[in-house]
Design a protein around this motif. Structure first.
Motif, PDB file in Angstrom:
ATOM      1  N   ARG A 137       0.863  -1.186   0.000  1.00  0.00           N
ATOM      2  CA  ARG A 137       0.000   0.000   0.000  1.00  0.00           C
ATOM      3  C   ARG A 137       0.893   1.226   0.000  1.00  0.00           C
ATOM      4  O   ARG A 137       1.894   1.268   0.722  1.00  0.00           O
ATOM      5  N   MET A 138       0.531   2.214  -0.816  1.00  0.00           N
ATOM      6  CA  MET A 138       1.318   3.438  -0.906  1.00  0.00           C
ATOM      7  C   MET A 138       0.430   4.642  -0.662  1.00  0.00           C
ATOM      8  O   MET A 138      -0.709   4.677  -1.107  1.00  0.00           O
ATOM      9  N   LYS A 139       1.020   5.607   0.041  1.00  0.00           N
ATOM     10  CA  LYS A 139       0.292   6.834   0.310  1.00  0.00           C
ATOM     11  C   LYS A 139       1.271   7.994   0.191  1.00  0.00           C
ATOM     12  O   LYS A 139       2.377   7.934   0.746  1.00  0.00           O
ATOM     13  N   GLU A 140       0.873   9.024  -0.539  1.00  0.00           N
ATOM     14  CA  GLU A 140       1.722  10.203  -0.651  1.00  0.00           C
ATOM     15  C   GLU A 140       1.523  11.053   0.589  1.00  0.00           C
ATOM     16  O   GLU A 140       0.407  11.470   0.892  1.00  0.00           O
ATOM     17  N   LYS A 141       2.613  11.275   1.343  1.00  0.00           N
ATOM     18  CA  LYS A 141       2.540  12.059   2.573  1.00  0.00           C
ATOM     19  C   LYS A 141       2.660  13.549   2.258  1.00  0.00           C
ATOM     20  O   LYS A 141       1.929  14.358   2.784  1.00  0.00           O
ATOM     21  N   GLN A 142       3.627  13.883   1.433  1.00  0.00           N
ATOM     22  CA  GLN A 142       3.848  15.240   0.951  1.00  0.00           C
ATOM     23  C   GLN A 142       4.219  15.081  -0.503  1.00  0.00           C
ATOM     24  O   GLN A 142       4.441  13.976  -0.964  1.00  0.00           O
ATOM     25  N   LYS A 143       4.316  16.173  -1.206  1.00  0.00           N
ATOM     26  CA  LYS A 143       4.655  16.077  -2.627  1.00  0.00           C
ATOM     27  C   LYS A 143       5.950  15.290  -2.805  1.00  0.00           C
ATOM     28  O   LYS A 143       7.000  15.702  -2.354  1.00  0.00           O
ATOM     29  N   GLY A 144       5.827  14.112  -3.412  1.00  0.00           N
ATOM     30  CA  GLY A 144       6.995  13.296  -3.712  1.00  0.00           C
ATOM     31  C   GLY A 144       7.454  12.379  -2.605  1.00  0.00           C
ATOM     32  O   GLY A 144       8.328  11.546  -2.812  1.00  0.00           O
ATOM     33  N   THR A 145       6.901  12.502  -1.403  1.00  0.00           N
ATOM     34  CA  THR A 145       7.268  11.622  -0.300  1.00  0.00           C
ATOM     35  C   THR A 145       6.220  10.525  -0.187  1.00  0.00           C
ATOM     36  O   THR A 145       5.046  10.798   0.021  1.00  0.00           O
ATOM     37  N   LEU A 146       6.665   9.277  -0.346  1.00  0.00           N
ATOM     38  CA  LEU A 146       5.751   8.143  -0.312  1.00  0.00           C
ATOM     39  C   LEU A 146       5.950   7.308   0.944  1.00  0.00           C
ATOM     40  O   LEU A 146       7.075   6.948   1.286  1.00  0.00           O
ATOM     41  N   SER A 147       4.849   7.002   1.592  1.00  0.00           N
ATOM     42  CA  SER A 147       4.836   6.062   2.699  1.00  0.00           C
ATOM     43  C   SER A 147       4.377   4.727   2.110  1.00  0.00           C
ATOM     44  O   SER A 147       3.290   4.636   1.537  1.00  0.00           O
ATOM     45  N   ILE A 148       5.220   3.719   2.222  1.00  0.00           N
ATOM     46  CA  ILE A 148       4.937   2.408   1.640  1.00  0.00           C
ATOM     47  C   ILE A 148       4.791   1.405   2.771  1.00  0.00           C
ATOM     48  O   ILE A 148       5.683   1.274   3.610  1.00  0.00           O
ATOM     49  N   GLY A 207       6.816  -0.798   7.297  1.00  0.00           N
ATOM     50  CA  GLY A 207       6.726   0.361   6.425  1.00  0.00           C
ATOM     51  C   GLY A 207       8.052   1.035   6.155  1.00  0.00           C
ATOM     52  O   GLY A 207       8.994   0.931   6.948  1.00  0.00           O
ATOM     53  N   VAL A 208       8.105   1.712   5.019  1.00  0.00           N
ATOM     54  CA  VAL A 208       9.271   2.523   4.651  1.00  0.00           C
ATOM     55  C   VAL A 208       8.784   3.841   4.065  1.00  0.00           C
ATOM     56  O   VAL A 208       7.643   3.956   3.616  1.00  0.00           O
ATOM     57  N   THR A 209       9.672   4.810   4.066  1.00  0.00           N
ATOM     58  CA  THR A 209       9.401   6.098   3.434  1.00  0.00           C
ATOM     59  C   THR A 209      10.485   6.348   2.403  1.00  0.00           C
ATOM     60  O   THR A 209      11.673   6.146   2.679  1.00  0.00           O
ATOM     61  N   ILE A 210      10.062   6.768   1.220  1.00  0.00           N
ATOM     62  CA  ILE A 210      11.006   7.146   0.175  1.00  0.00           C
ATOM     63  C   ILE A 210      10.632   8.522  -0.357  1.00  0.00           C
ATOM     64  O   ILE A 210       9.490   8.948  -0.262  1.00  0.00           O
ATOM     65  N   GLN A 211      11.616   9.213  -0.894  1.00  0.00           N
ATOM     66  CA  GLN A 211      11.417  10.533  -1.487  1.00  0.00           C
ATOM     67  C   GLN A 211      11.683  10.414  -2.973  1.00  0.00           C
ATOM     68  O   GLN A 211      12.796  10.085  -3.387  1.00  0.00           O
ATOM     69  N   GLU A 212      10.654  10.654  -3.772  1.00  0.00           N
ATOM     70  CA  GLU A 212      10.793  10.579  -5.217  1.00  0.00           C
ATOM     71  C   GLU A 212      11.710  11.706  -5.703  1.00  0.00           C
ATOM     72  O   GLU A 212      11.632  12.836  -5.231  1.00  0.00           O
ATOM     73  N   LEU A 213      12.603  11.365  -6.640  1.00  0.00           N
ATOM     74  CA  LEU A 213      13.474  12.372  -7.226  1.00  0.00           C
ATOM     75  C   LEU A 213      12.684  13.238  -8.193  1.00  0.00           C
ATOM     76  O   LEU A 213      11.991  12.718  -9.073  1.00  0.00           O
ATOM     77  N   GLN A 214      12.769  14.520  -8.048  1.00  0.00           N
ATOM     78  CA  GLN A 214      12.107  15.442  -8.954  1.00  0.00           C
ATOM     79  C   GLN A 214      13.111  15.844 -10.026  1.00  0.00           C
ATOM     80  O   GLN A 214      14.182  16.336  -9.725  1.00  0.00           O
ATOM     81  N   GLY A 246       7.370   1.334 -15.391  1.00  0.00           N
ATOM     82  CA  GLY A 246       8.527   2.221 -15.532  1.00  0.00           C
ATOM     83  C   GLY A 246       9.137   2.528 -14.184  1.00  0.00           C
ATOM     84  O   GLY A 246       8.450   2.555 -13.158  1.00  0.00           O
ATOM     85  N   GLU A 247      10.426   2.752 -14.199  1.00  0.00           N
ATOM     86  CA  GLU A 247      11.150   2.984 -12.955  1.00  0.00           C
ATOM     87  C   GLU A 247      10.891   4.381 -12.409  1.00  0.00           C
ATOM     88  O   GLU A 247      10.874   5.357 -13.148  1.00  0.00           O
ATOM     89  N   ILE A 248      10.705   4.434 -11.111  1.00  0.00           N
ATOM     90  CA  ILE A 248      10.586   5.691 -10.381  1.00  0.00           C
ATOM     91  C   ILE A 248      11.859   5.816  -9.559  1.00  0.00           C
ATOM     92  O   ILE A 248      12.179   4.940  -8.757  1.00  0.00           O
ATOM     93  N   ARG A 249      12.602   6.874  -9.788  1.00  0.00           N
ATOM     94  CA  ARG A 249      13.844   7.091  -9.046  1.00  0.00           C
ATOM     95  C   ARG A 249      13.535   7.800  -7.745  1.00  0.00           C
ATOM     96  O   ARG A 249      12.730   8.731  -7.708  1.00  0.00           O
ATOM     97  N   ALA A 250      14.187   7.348  -6.671  1.00  0.00           N
ATOM     98  CA  ALA A 250      13.890   7.886  -5.349  1.00  0.00           C
ATOM     99  C   ALA A 250      15.099   7.756  -4.427  1.00  0.00           C
ATOM    100  O   ALA A 250      16.113   7.156  -4.794  1.00  0.00           O
ATOM    101  N   TYR A 251      14.952   8.334  -3.240  1.00  0.00           N
ATOM    102  CA  TYR A 251      15.912   8.180  -2.150  1.00  0.00           C
ATOM    103  C   TYR A 251      15.203   7.496  -0.997  1.00  0.00           C
ATOM    104  O   TYR A 251      14.043   7.782  -0.711  1.00  0.00           O
ATOM    105  N   PHE A 252      15.922   6.634  -0.315  1.00  0.00           N
ATOM    106  CA  PHE A 252      15.412   5.988   0.892  1.00  0.00           C
ATOM    107  C   PHE A 252      15.465   6.996   2.040  1.00  0.00           C
ATOM    108  O   PHE A 252      16.457   7.691   2.215  1.00  0.00           O
ATOM    109  N   LYS A 253      14.373   7.078   2.819  1.00  0.00           N
ATOM    110  CA  LYS A 253      14.336   8.034   3.936  1.00  0.00           C
ATOM    111  C   LYS A 253      14.256   7.371   5.298  1.00  0.00           C
ATOM    112  O   LYS A 253      14.671   7.958   6.284  1.00  0.00           O
TER     113      LYS A 253
END
Length: 108
Positions: free
Chosen positions: A29-40, A100-107, A74-81
């Motif tokens: 399950r994925m939820k966007e916490k803030q723009k580009g920050t995903l809680s998985i 759970g994990v949090t990642i930050q999508e690369l803009q 397609g690949e989504i590039r991100a950073y592990f948070k």
């Protein structure tokens, strides 16, 4: 089309299976916490699924690059948070494990 969510550490080689974690998308399950920050959240009655997720993500360092591919879209590039704690709960007479994990999508 695949039914998997695939995470690859940047240092890994997807073709050789190095630093790769795959899980059925019904367990994610994925939820966007803030723009580009995903809680998985990984959720499964099979503790092995959650153990594999924990082993993959707990070996990562803060801000380590990774990619995520949902069902070959397609690949989504991100950073592990960071990670959220492992837990278990009873649901309809069975134990369900979560992590759970949090990642930050690369803009770009």
């Amino acid at each position: 089309m695949s039914d998997k969510v695939v995470f690859v550490k940047e240092s890994g080689n997807r073709n050789r299976g190095e630093n790769v974690f795959e899980i059925n998308q019904t367990r994610v399950r994925m939820k966007e916490k803030q723009k580009g920050t995903l809680s998985i959240t990984f959720e499964s009655p099979d503790k092995g699924d959650i153990d594999a997720a924990m082993a993959f993500f707990e070996s990562m360092t803060d801000m380590e690059p990774l990619t995520m591919d949902i069902a070959d879209t397609g690949e989504i590039r991100a950073y592990f948070k960071g990670t959220a704690p492992f837990s278990q709960m009873e649901e309809e007479g069975m134990t369900v494990y979560t992590y759970g994990v949090t990642i930050q999508e690369l803009q770009e």
